[in-house]
Design a protein around this motif. Structure first.
Motif, PDB file in Angstrom:
ATOM      1  N   MET A 182       0.863  -1.184   0.000  1.00  0.00           N
ATOM      2  CA  MET A 182       0.000   0.000   0.000  1.00  0.00           C
ATOM      3  C   MET A 182       0.900   1.235   0.000  1.00  0.00           C
ATOM      4  O   MET A 182       1.912   1.266   0.700  1.00  0.00           O
ATOM      5  CB  MET A 182      -0.896   0.035   1.241  1.00  0.00           C
ATOM      6  CG  MET A 182      -1.973  -1.037   1.266  1.00  0.00           C
ATOM      7  SD  MET A 182      -3.129  -0.955  -0.107  1.00  0.00           S
ATOM      8  CE  MET A 182      -3.904   0.624   0.146  1.00  0.00           C
ATOM      9  N   THR A 242       0.795   5.453   0.442  1.00  0.00           N
ATOM     10  CA  THR A 242       0.042   6.619   0.881  1.00  0.00           C
ATOM     11  C   THR A 242       0.977   7.817   0.849  1.00  0.00           C
ATOM     12  O   THR A 242       2.143   7.712   1.257  1.00  0.00           O
ATOM     13  CB  THR A 242      -0.484   6.429   2.317  1.00  0.00           C
ATOM     14  OG1 THR A 242      -1.214   5.210   2.396  1.00  0.00           O
ATOM     15  CG2 THR A 242      -1.386   7.570   2.735  1.00  0.00           C
ATOM     16  N   GLU A 301      -4.770   8.679  -1.110  1.00  0.00           N
ATOM     17  CA  GLU A 301      -4.818   7.218  -1.078  1.00  0.00           C
ATOM     18  C   GLU A 301      -5.104   6.707  -2.482  1.00  0.00           C
ATOM     19  O   GLU A 301      -5.854   7.325  -3.239  1.00  0.00           O
ATOM     20  CB  GLU A 301      -5.890   6.749  -0.100  1.00  0.00           C
ATOM     21  CG  GLU A 301      -5.612   7.179   1.328  1.00  0.00           C
ATOM     22  CD  GLU A 301      -6.738   6.825   2.287  1.00  0.00           C
ATOM     23  OE1 GLU A 301      -7.699   6.150   1.878  1.00  0.00           O
ATOM     24  OE2 GLU A 301      -6.647   7.248   3.448  1.00  0.00           O
ATOM     25  N   LEU A 353      -3.151  -2.022  -4.342  1.00  0.00           N
ATOM     26  CA  LEU A 353      -1.764  -2.374  -4.054  1.00  0.00           C
ATOM     27  C   LEU A 353      -0.853  -1.923  -5.193  1.00  0.00           C
ATOM     28  O   LEU A 353      -1.253  -1.887  -6.352  1.00  0.00           O
ATOM     29  CB  LEU A 353      -1.625  -3.889  -3.871  1.00  0.00           C
ATOM     30  CG  LEU A 353      -2.315  -4.493  -2.652  1.00  0.00           C
ATOM     31  CD1 LEU A 353      -2.158  -6.011  -2.659  1.00  0.00           C
ATOM     32  CD2 LEU A 353      -1.768  -3.912  -1.364  1.00  0.00           C
TER      33      LEU A 353
END
Length: 175
Positions: A87, A89, A142, A146
């Motif tokens: 992930m 961010t 965001e 993935l």
């Protein structure tokens, strides 16, 4: 022989791209963390930087790369149940005062840079007893998916977007 994980490979690429900008004087890296959480078996990497020319009143950018147990275990056990990934961010930090006018401007600015399909979240904080009218604004971008090893070029291409965001958010600092 050690075979690096997707997390290790993506972290190396991201870290290299950002440190290159620090070396050429475009940015200043202000903080870095590389965590291994043994309680939840996850890895998290944070690197924080600001533009070189904005020493005292600079918007900060933190890039976070994270992988969790499911991703690590699937990769290390070579299970093809899920494709290993991380992930990503991106978070910007800045103080603001006029939240009703500044927050929409910030959102419009970032949507113009990152695209309309990104989730942009602004979280405002202020100490209850603070005598200042400024809020700490945490602006998070965001991606909702993935990042995989084949996205390495996308990851590198995001760095100029981070710089552009820092530059365009700078006029809103303290506003």
């Amino acid at each position: 022989m050690f075979d690096p994980t997707v997390f290790d490979n993506l972290k190396t690429v991201l870290e290299g791209a950002i440190y290159d900008l620090d070396l050429d004087g475009t940015i200043v890296i202000t903080d870095r963390h590389d965590f291994v959480d043994l309680a939840h078996f996850s890895r998290t990497y944070h690197i924080t930087f600001r533009l070189q020319e904005s020493e005292e009143t600079g918007v900060l950018c933190t890039v976070t790369l994270q992988t969790k147990l499911e991703q690590i275990a699937g990769e290390l056990l070579q299970q093809n149940l899920t494709k290993p990934g991380c992930m990503l961010t991106i978070t910007f930090y800045m103080p603001i005062q006029q939240i009703e006018t500044t927050c929409p401007l910030i959102e419009d600015t970032l949507l113009g840079i990152w695209g309309a399909n990104r989730l942009i979240r602004q979280t405002l904080r202020r100490d209850y007893k603070s005598k200042t009218e400024a809020y700490d604004n945490e602006i998070t971008i965001e991606f909702g998916r993935l990042i995989h090893e084949e996205n390495v070029t996308d990851l590198q291409a995001m760095v100029p977007y981070m710089l552009k965001s820092l530059q365009q958010l700078q006029p809103f600092y303290g506003m």
